[in-house]
Scaffold this motif. Structure first.
Motif, PDB file in Angstrom:
ATOM      1  N   CYS A  49      38.534  34.033  42.471  1.00  0.00           N
ATOM      2  CA  CYS A  49      39.119  33.795  41.137  1.00  0.00           C
ATOM      3  C   CYS A  49      39.791  32.866  40.810  1.00  0.00           C
ATOM      4  CB  CYS A  49      39.728  35.265  40.681  1.00  0.00           C
ATOM      5  SG  CYS A  49      38.754  36.677  40.962  1.00  0.00           S
ATOM      6  N   ALA A  50      40.073  32.477  39.504  1.00  0.00           N
ATOM      7  CA  ALA A  50      40.799  31.294  38.937  1.00  0.00           C
ATOM      8  C   ALA A  50      41.790  31.511  38.022  1.00  0.00           C
ATOM      9  CB  ALA A  50      39.837  30.160  38.872  1.00  0.00           C
ATOM     10  N   LEU A  51      41.267  31.807  36.870  1.00  0.00           N
ATOM     11  CA  LEU A  51      42.050  32.020  35.457  1.00  0.00           C
ATOM     12  C   LEU A  51      43.008  33.241  35.599  1.00  0.00           C
ATOM     13  CD1 LEU A  51      39.691  30.698  32.968  1.00  0.00           C
ATOM     14  CD2 LEU A  51      41.278  29.307  34.332  1.00  0.00           C
ATOM     15  N   ALA A  52      44.128  33.368  34.770  1.00  0.00           N
ATOM     16  CA  ALA A  52      44.719  34.403  34.920  1.00  0.00           C
ATOM     17  C   ALA A  52      44.021  35.813  34.670  1.00  0.00           C
ATOM     18  CB  ALA A  52      45.934  34.198  33.843  1.00  0.00           C
ATOM     19  N   PRO A  53      44.357  36.839  35.158  1.00  0.00           N
ATOM     20  CA  PRO A  53      43.681  38.134  35.059  1.00  0.00           C
ATOM     21  C   PRO A  53      43.889  38.498  33.564  1.00  0.00           C
ATOM     22  CG  PRO A  53      44.883  38.366  37.012  1.00  0.00           C
ATOM     23  CD  PRO A  53      45.398  37.035  36.211  1.00  0.00           C
ATOM     24  N   ARG A  54      42.958  39.394  33.014  1.00  0.00           N
ATOM     25  CA  ARG A  54      43.002  39.772  31.704  1.00  0.00           C
ATOM     26  C   ARG A  54      43.376  41.208  31.535  1.00  0.00           C
ATOM     27  NH1 ARG A  54      38.419  36.885  27.940  1.00  0.00           N
ATOM     28  NH2 ARG A  54      38.409  34.753  28.967  1.00  0.00           N
ATOM     29  N   ARG A  55      43.898  41.784  30.620  1.00  0.00           N
ATOM     30  CA  ARG A  55      44.281  43.272  30.632  1.00  0.00           C
ATOM     31  C   ARG A  55      42.977  43.991  30.767  1.00  0.00           C
ATOM     32  NH1 ARG A  55      41.907  45.308  26.198  1.00  0.00           N
ATOM     33  NH2 ARG A  55      41.302  43.975  24.237  1.00  0.00           N
ATOM     34  N   PRO A  56      43.336  45.122  31.574  1.00  0.00           N
ATOM     35  CA  PRO A  56      42.295  46.078  31.985  1.00  0.00           C
ATOM     36  C   PRO A  56      41.743  46.617  30.750  1.00  0.00           C
ATOM     37  CG  PRO A  56      44.341  47.117  32.135  1.00  0.00           C
ATOM     38  CD  PRO A  56      44.800  45.674  31.926  1.00  0.00           C
ATOM     39  N   LEU A  57      40.430  47.226  30.797  1.00  0.00           N
ATOM     40  CA  LEU A  57      39.655  47.711  29.747  1.00  0.00           C
ATOM     41  C   LEU A  57      40.185  49.217  29.498  1.00  0.00           C
ATOM     42  CD1 LEU A  57      36.053  46.482  30.599  1.00  0.00           C
ATOM     43  CD2 LEU A  57      37.569  45.647  28.852  1.00  0.00           C
ATOM     44  N   GLY A 116      36.469  55.084  44.985  1.00  0.00           N
ATOM     45  CA  GLY A 116      37.120  55.639  43.934  1.00  0.00           C
ATOM     46  C   GLY A 116      37.875  55.155  42.959  1.00  0.00           C
ATOM     47  N   THR A 117      37.937  53.900  43.118  1.00  0.00           N
ATOM     48  CA  THR A 117      38.936  52.938  42.213  1.00  0.00           C
ATOM     49  C   THR A 117      38.318  52.929  40.771  1.00  0.00           C
ATOM     50  OG1 THR A 117      40.287  52.060  43.912  1.00  0.00           O
ATOM     51  CG2 THR A 117      40.410  51.063  41.798  1.00  0.00           C
ATOM     52  N   ASP A 118      38.688  52.853  39.846  1.00  0.00           N
ATOM     53  CA  ASP A 118      38.150  52.436  38.447  1.00  0.00           C
ATOM     54  C   ASP A 118      38.260  50.889  38.204  1.00  0.00           C
ATOM     55  OD1 ASP A 118      37.043  52.229  35.821  1.00  0.00           O
ATOM     56  OD2 ASP A 118      38.492  53.637  34.918  1.00  0.00           O
ATOM     57  N   ALA A 119      37.104  50.379  38.374  1.00  0.00           N
ATOM     58  CA  ALA A 119      36.969  48.687  38.359  1.00  0.00           C
ATOM     59  C   ALA A 119      37.479  48.291  36.705  1.00  0.00           C
ATOM     60  CB  ALA A 119      35.728  48.194  38.530  1.00  0.00           C
ATOM     61  N   PHE A 120      37.216  49.187  35.854  1.00  0.00           N
ATOM     62  CA  PHE A 120      37.473  49.126  34.457  1.00  0.00           C
ATOM     63  C   PHE A 120      39.059  49.033  34.074  1.00  0.00           C
ATOM     64  CE2 PHE A 120      33.230  50.623  34.477  1.00  0.00           C
ATOM     65  CZ  PHE A 120      32.462  49.416  34.287  1.00  0.00           C
ATOM     66  N   ALA A 121      39.650  49.725  34.900  1.00  0.00           N
ATOM     67  CA  ALA A 121      41.121  49.768  34.660  1.00  0.00           C
ATOM     68  C   ALA A 121      41.923  48.763  35.484  1.00  0.00           C
ATOM     69  CB  ALA A 121      41.698  51.077  35.293  1.00  0.00           C
ATOM     70  N   SER A 122      41.045  47.984  36.312  1.00  0.00           N
ATOM     71  CA  SER A 122      41.741  46.988  37.031  1.00  0.00           C
ATOM     72  C   SER A 122      41.858  45.676  36.012  1.00  0.00           C
ATOM     73  CB  SER A 122      41.058  46.451  38.079  1.00  0.00           C
ATOM     74  OG  SER A 122      41.472  45.182  38.869  1.00  0.00           O
ATOM     75  N   PRO A 123      43.181  44.993  36.323  1.00  0.00           N
ATOM     76  CA  PRO A 123      43.450  43.770  35.487  1.00  0.00           C
ATOM     77  C   PRO A 123      42.623  42.560  36.053  1.00  0.00           C
ATOM     78  CG  PRO A 123      45.443  43.898  36.880  1.00  0.00           C
ATOM     79  CD  PRO A 123      44.261  45.377  37.034  1.00  0.00           C
ATOM     80  N   TYR A 124      41.961  42.630  37.129  1.00  0.00           N
ATOM     81  CA  TYR A 124      41.234  41.504  37.814  1.00  0.00           C
ATOM     82  C   TYR A 124      39.530  41.503  37.849  1.00  0.00           C
ATOM     83  CZ  TYR A 124      45.627  41.436  40.468  1.00  0.00           C
ATOM     84  OH  TYR A 124      46.719  41.570  40.813  1.00  0.00           O
ATOM     85  N   LEU A 125      39.094  42.527  36.955  1.00  0.00           N
ATOM     86  CA  LEU A 125      37.628  42.529  36.514  1.00  0.00           C
ATOM     87  C   LEU A 125      37.226  41.398  35.640  1.00  0.00           C
ATOM     88  CD1 LEU A 125      34.813  43.865  36.926  1.00  0.00           C
ATOM     89  CD2 LEU A 125      35.557  45.172  34.585  1.00  0.00           C
ATOM     90  N   LEU A 126      37.801  40.996  34.461  1.00  0.00           N
ATOM     91  CA  LEU A 126      37.496  39.935  33.579  1.00  0.00           C
ATOM     92  C   LEU A 126      38.220  38.666  33.938  1.00  0.00           C
ATOM     93  CD1 LEU A 126      37.832  42.219  30.291  1.00  0.00           C
ATOM     94  CD2 LEU A 126      35.993  42.017  31.772  1.00  0.00           C
ATOM     95  N   ASN A 217      31.389  52.250  38.733  1.00  0.00           N
ATOM     96  CA  ASN A 217      31.681  50.750  38.261  1.00  0.00           C
ATOM     97  C   ASN A 217      30.534  50.088  37.984  1.00  0.00           C
ATOM     98  OD1 ASN A 217      34.354  51.434  38.673  1.00  0.00           O
ATOM     99  ND2 ASN A 217      34.289  51.172  40.854  1.00  0.00           N
ATOM    100  N   THR A 218      29.281  50.762  37.725  1.00  0.00           N
ATOM    101  CA  THR A 218      28.008  49.861  37.843  1.00  0.00           C
ATOM    102  C   THR A 218      27.876  49.522  36.246  1.00  0.00           C
ATOM    103  OG1 THR A 218      27.046  51.176  39.593  1.00  0.00           O
ATOM    104  CG2 THR A 218      25.501  49.939  37.935  1.00  0.00           C
TER     105      THR A 218
END
Length: 265
Positions: A49-57, A116-126, A217-218
């Motif tokens: 990754c490169a740009l700053a992480p965005r807020r989690p969904l 078991g981790t929720d990808a959509f709650a992560s600041p690193y998805l977007l 997380n699909t």
């Protein structure tokens, strides 16, 4: 990036030019993360990754509890080892069988630690990412990330300069930057809308393309027809839309501040 397929890929954050602002397509998303595949489902794609992480969904489900979690330093060491291992492999294409097996083992360890981790709650998805590895055993005809541009003939005609896969608020963009015959700069861009919270018929359809169970997380991605530019990457001289639209599934199996690992469906 992802040209339809299913497997595992890894990507790492990309710092530098923001491809989502390329004039080729509406500025919110013109470029190309992190997925790969070959045997429909045993490929791993690593994206950095490169740009700053965005807020989690907004979270809509509670992640399953894990009995134990590895120490952050142990996980970080595994990520570092994986990135160092795949660095000289031309994004997986030049990897030997032993390197591919070791990468698969490291990827599985990271996926297990993150289960078991929720990808959509992560600041690193977007974020914007560059594909660094696709776990595909053979790329003679095509590659899960890059399609025929990354096949044997495609690589000879279109020398790869960079391979990106961006996942933004509601858009996924795959980009292959190349030089035609090693001289003429160009790029192919695949832009699509992604959705989460798939219903049972959609998940069942995606499972038919996968040899492994899909996690919550699909996401499903509906891609537009690919757009290709030549004689520059801004689309000012040659800017064509070629090929049919497509749709794929993507299962995010590991995320942190450095990498995203996905498996295609």
């Amino acid at each position: 990036a992802s040209y339809p397929g299913g497997g595992v890929r890894a990507a790492r954050p990309r710092v530098g030019r923001d491809h989502t602002r390329c004039p080729l397509i509406p500025r919110i998303c013109s470029f190309a993360l992190s997925i790969a595949r070959s045997d429909m489902c045993m490929l791993a794609t690593i994206a950095t990754c490169a740009l700053a992480p965005r807020r989690p969904l907004p979270a809509v489900r509670t992640p399953a509890a894990r009995m134990s979690s590895p120490s952050p330093s142990s996980t970080a060491d595994t990520v570092s080892k994986l990135l160092a291992l795949v660095e000289p492999t031309d994004r997986g294409i030049a990897a030997s069988d032993s390197t591919r097996a070791e990468a698969s083992s490291l990827i599985s360890a990271l996926e297990e630690s993150w289960a078991g981790t929720d990808a959509f709650a992560s600041p690193y998805l977007l974020r914007n990412t560059e594909v660094v590895y696709v776990g595909q055993s053979s790329s003679k005809g095509s590659n899960a990330a890059g399609g025929k541009y990354r096949g044997r003939i495609g690589r000879a005609l279109f020398r790869t300069d960079a391979l990106f896969q961006h996942v933004l608020d509601d858009v996924a963009v795959n980009v292959v930057q190349f030089r035609l015959l090693g001289l003429v700069p160009g790029q192919a861009i695949l832009r699509g809308a992604w959705r989460r919270d798939l219903d049972q018929p959609e998940l069942a359809s995606l499972r038919r393309n996968s040899s492994r169970p899909l996690s919550p997380n699909t996401i499903a991605v509906a891609f537009e027809a690919p757009r290709v530019s030549l004689f520059g990457r801004e689309g000012r001289f040659v800017n064509l839309q070629l090929g049919p639209p497509s749709s794929v599934g993507l299962d995010v199996t590991y995320l942190d501040e450095r990498v995203r690992i996905c498996r295609g469906a």
